[in-house]
Design an enzyme around this catalytic site. Structure first.
Site, short mmCIF file in Angstrom:
data_model
loop_
_atom_site.label_atom_id
_atom_site.label_comp_id
_atom_site.label_asym_id
_atom_site.label_seq_id
_atom_site.Cartn_x
_atom_site.Cartn_y
_atom_site.Cartn_z
N ASN A 171 0.92 -1.27 -0.02
CA ASN A 171 0.03 0.14 -0.01
C ASN A 171 0.84 1.51 0.06
OD1 ASN A 171 -0.31 1.69 2.81
ND2 ASN A 171 0.26 -0.33 3.12
N CYS A 232 5.48 4.45 9.51
CA CYS A 232 4.66 4.33 8.26
C CYS A 232 5.68 4.68 7.19
CB CYS A 232 3.52 5.38 8.04
SG CYS A 232 2.03 4.34 8.25
N CYS A 440 1.61 -41.42 -1.20
CA CYS A 440 2.47 -41.05 -2.35
C CYS A 440 1.59 -41.44 -3.73
CB CYS A 440 3.89 -41.74 -2.34
SG CYS A 440 4.81 -41.67 -4.01
N CYS A 446 9.76 -35.02 -5.78
CA CYS A 446 10.81 -35.16 -4.70
C CYS A 446 12.13 -35.72 -5.47
CB CYS A 446 10.32 -36.33 -3.68
SG CYS A 446 9.91 -38.06 -4.09
N CYS A 450 15.35 -33.03 -5.26
CA CYS A 450 16.59 -33.79 -4.57
C CYS A 450 17.76 -33.77 -5.57
CB CYS A 450 16.34 -35.15 -4.13
SG CYS A 450 17.54 -35.88 -2.94
N CYS A 479 12.27 -32.27 0.05
CA CYS A 479 11.45 -33.19 -0.35
C CYS A 479 10.20 -33.02 0.80
CB CYS A 479 12.04 -34.80 -0.30
SG CYS A 479 12.57 -35.23 1.20
C1 FMN Z 1 -4.04 -0.01 3.72
C2 FMN Z 1 -2.94 0.13 4.94
C3 FMN Z 1 -3.05 1.43 5.71
C4 FMN Z 1 -2.46 1.38 6.72
N1 FMN Z 1 -2.10 2.44 7.60
C5 FMN Z 1 -1.38 2.51 8.58
C6 FMN Z 1 -1.54 3.62 9.58
O1 FMN Z 1 -2.34 4.72 9.32
N2 FMN Z 1 -0.77 3.71 10.77
C7 FMN Z 1 -0.19 2.61 11.06
O2 FMN Z 1 0.61 2.82 12.28
N3 FMN Z 1 -0.03 1.64 10.33
C8 FMN Z 1 -0.82 1.48 9.20
N4 FMN Z 1 -0.72 0.40 8.42
C9 FMN Z 1 0.15 -0.75 9.00
C10 FMN Z 1 -0.77 -1.95 9.63
O3 FMN Z 1 -1.37 -1.33 10.88
C11 FMN Z 1 0.19 -3.04 9.87
O4 FMN Z 1 1.35 -2.53 10.83
C12 FMN Z 1 0.78 -3.87 8.77
O5 FMN Z 1 0.01 -3.82 7.90
C13 FMN Z 1 1.11 -5.33 9.11
O6 FMN Z 1 -0.15 -6.09 9.58
P1 FMN Z 1 -1.03 -6.99 8.44
O7 FMN Z 1 0.02 -8.08 7.77
O8 FMN Z 1 -1.73 -7.80 9.71
O9 FMN Z 1 -1.47 -5.89 7.73
C14 FMN Z 1 -1.21 0.24 7.28
C15 FMN Z 1 -1.55 -0.87 6.43
C16 FMN Z 1 -2.06 -1.05 5.05
C17 FMN Z 1 -2.32 -2.45 4.50
#
Ligand code: FMN
Length: 498
Positions: A171, A232, A440, A446, A450, A479
């Protein structure tokens, strides 16, 4: 115990419908719910819901006709296998009592350890309300900030697997696009209606004053704890999010600033875009944090288009590095949680873990490595808030079977067996693979693996069954991993080559 009987691959054509026609056409069971339980690794509690006499025996399977993919999903056969193969092996009847799921986050009670993580899944009043009603113990609200957020479209991309399931999700989304005042109003309404649900106010400031002010506002408006977004990776402006999380001095400084604004527990949400997490986590503790949330998303590029030469998501002919999440990142997330759990300088902190959790056994892995709570986004984006049913039921069943009276009794049990380095491992014993003649089918995969990726220790006999050359086998278990029929397991036979 907990040997799997049914697998996602047995129900690949099932699309896990909304208001599933299979269930509306069946007067005796909830096949859609039971299929979801198989999908989410929770076949034991699914089987325990079956009546003693299998209602599918005398049924013409209207569920299969009503299915949105008529007759493509072997619903009756799957239900019958749950009844015949899984139910007889249940260790316990379905435990009605769920109190063993109760826990706390820095002293604030949680009904269960499952929270929505900060993202779009917890970004409006209506969404949070539906999540609470569905059974989530709480949520980290979409990160609140006081600057303007203007998102790109499209903003997501994914690597998909069987049945459209998402393996890895990218994202390029930023933070909440509501004003601080709007979000505070949401907090007040949520706390009023759901005083027992946990609200983690996720915030991101641009300077000390903003970190202090936002944490103060969250406390005043009903948050139970504050999560500092140092992680982020998608911010338009530099010097924010994961740019902070990579610099321990800034983590300490901004944690201290947030601490000046609140007495609530503070969790620092840290970035996996660093070789180790400990320096930032220790800095957060020095600044006044009580816990760590991890992991946020991993910087990534996916889907480079061979014709346009632009990776995905493409926004008007351009793309950008964005955050990767979902199943694919779980091993990386587990490693960071273990690192935190093993660090003596972080003893006593709460670890709120996330990254690729889809089902209860994913969550359990994090708990066993020291997590006190577990957060989820990508799986909810795919499957909806309803996954909480199988998260809770599966974990509750596991804890009951193991005789644990609380989640805390299981917390950290796997930590002692993990080493950050491989020098501690015993290296003189070879564990041979064991081939099941019954399972199997003679495909020879396998033998190929291998020969070309191993040590040339397997050949097929005239009946197309594998024969192992014990002198050549090094016990790598390639395997075991590639067999499409899961017909190869770990043998008890070991030899020492010391
Ligand atoms: C679409 C999207 C938006 C996100 N927005 C935020 C956010 O605003 N703040 C934040 O701390 N993490 C944000 N995250 C991260 C998630 O909170 C989380 O840490 C990360 O996706 C891993 O967890 P998951 O595999 O369950 O998605 C976002 C993740 C996604 C996929």
């Amino acid at each position: 115990m907990f040997e799997k009987k049914l697998f996602r691959s047995d129900m690949l054509k099932c699309v896990l419908c909304q208001d599933a026609p299979c269930s509306s056409s069946c007067g005796k069971l909830d096949p859609a719910g039971l299929l979801r339980s198989i999908w989410f690794d929770n076949e034991k509690t699914a089987a325990s819901k079956f009546p003693t006499v299998n209602p599918c025996l005398s049924c013409s399977a209207p569920c299969e006709t009503a299915c949105v993919r008529p007759h493509e999903v072997p619903i009756r056969e799957l239900m019958t296998r749950l009844h015949n193969e899984v139910k007889p092996e249940l260790e316990l009847p379905l435990p009605e009592e769920e109190s063993r799921l109760h826990t706390d986050l820095c002293g604030v009670p949680l009904d269960n350890p499952f929270l929505l993580s900060s993202s779009v899944v917890a970004s409006t009043y209506d969404m949070c309300e539906r999540a609470f009603e569905a059974g989530w113990a709480g949520l980290a609200f979409k990160t609140i900030c006081s600057f303007d957020i203007h998102e790109a479209s499209p903003r997501f991309s994914a690597i998909t697997g069987d049945n459209g399931s998402i393996i890895g999700f990218k994202n390029i989304e930023q933070l909440s696009d509501h004003s601080v005042a709007e979000n505070m109003e949401i907090f007040r309404r949520l706390k009023k209606k759901y005083p027992g649900k946990f609200i983690l106010g996720s915030i991101m400031g641009q300077n000390d004053a903003e970190w202090e002010e936002l944490s103060r506002l969250c406390e005043e408006n009903g948050a139970d704890a504050i999560e500092l977004n140092f992680s982020c990776p998608n911010m338009v402006d530099g010097g924010l999010g994961s740019d902070i999380g990579q610099v321990p001095e800034l983590v300490e400084r901004f944690t201290a600033a947030a601490r000046r604004g609140t007495r609530l527990p503070i969790l620092a949400k840290l970035t996996p875009n660093a070789a180790t997490m400990s320096p930032a986590a220790e800095a957060a503790r020095r600044g006044g944090a009580n816990g760590i949330s991890a992991i946020n998303t991993i910087k990534s590029i996916i889907g480079v288009n061979p014709h346009t030469y632009v990776s995905s998501p493409a926004v008007h002919g351009m793309s950008a590095v964005g955050g990767y999440s979902g199943s694919a990142v779980k091993p990386i997330a587990l490693r960071f949680i273990a690192e935190l759990g093993q660090n003596p300088a972080l003893q006593g902190m709460h670890f709120s873990a996330m990254g690729g959790v889809e089902n209860w056994s994913d969550a359990l892995e994090f708990i066993l490595l020291g997590a006190g709570s577990v957060q989820v986004t990508t799986a909810v984006m795919q499957y909806g808030y309803r996954i909480i049913d199988d998260l809770k039921a599966g974990l509750n069943y596991y804890l009951a079977v193991k005789g644990f009276s609380s989640v805390k009794e299981a917390t950290g049990l796997a930590l002692d067996s993990v080493s950050e380095t491989t020098d501690v491992l015993e290296r003189d014993t070879v564990v041979f693979p064991k081939f099941s003649r019954e399972k199997c089918i003679g495909c020879g995969r396998c033998e190929i693996s291998c020969a070309d990726g191993g040590h040339q220790a397997i050949r097929l006999n005239e009946g197309r069954r594998p024969i192992l050359d014990g002198k050549k086998c090094v016990g790598c278990h390639l395997c075991v991993l590639i067999c499409p029929e899961r017909a190869i397991s770990s043998s008890r036979k070991r030899i020492s080559r010391a």
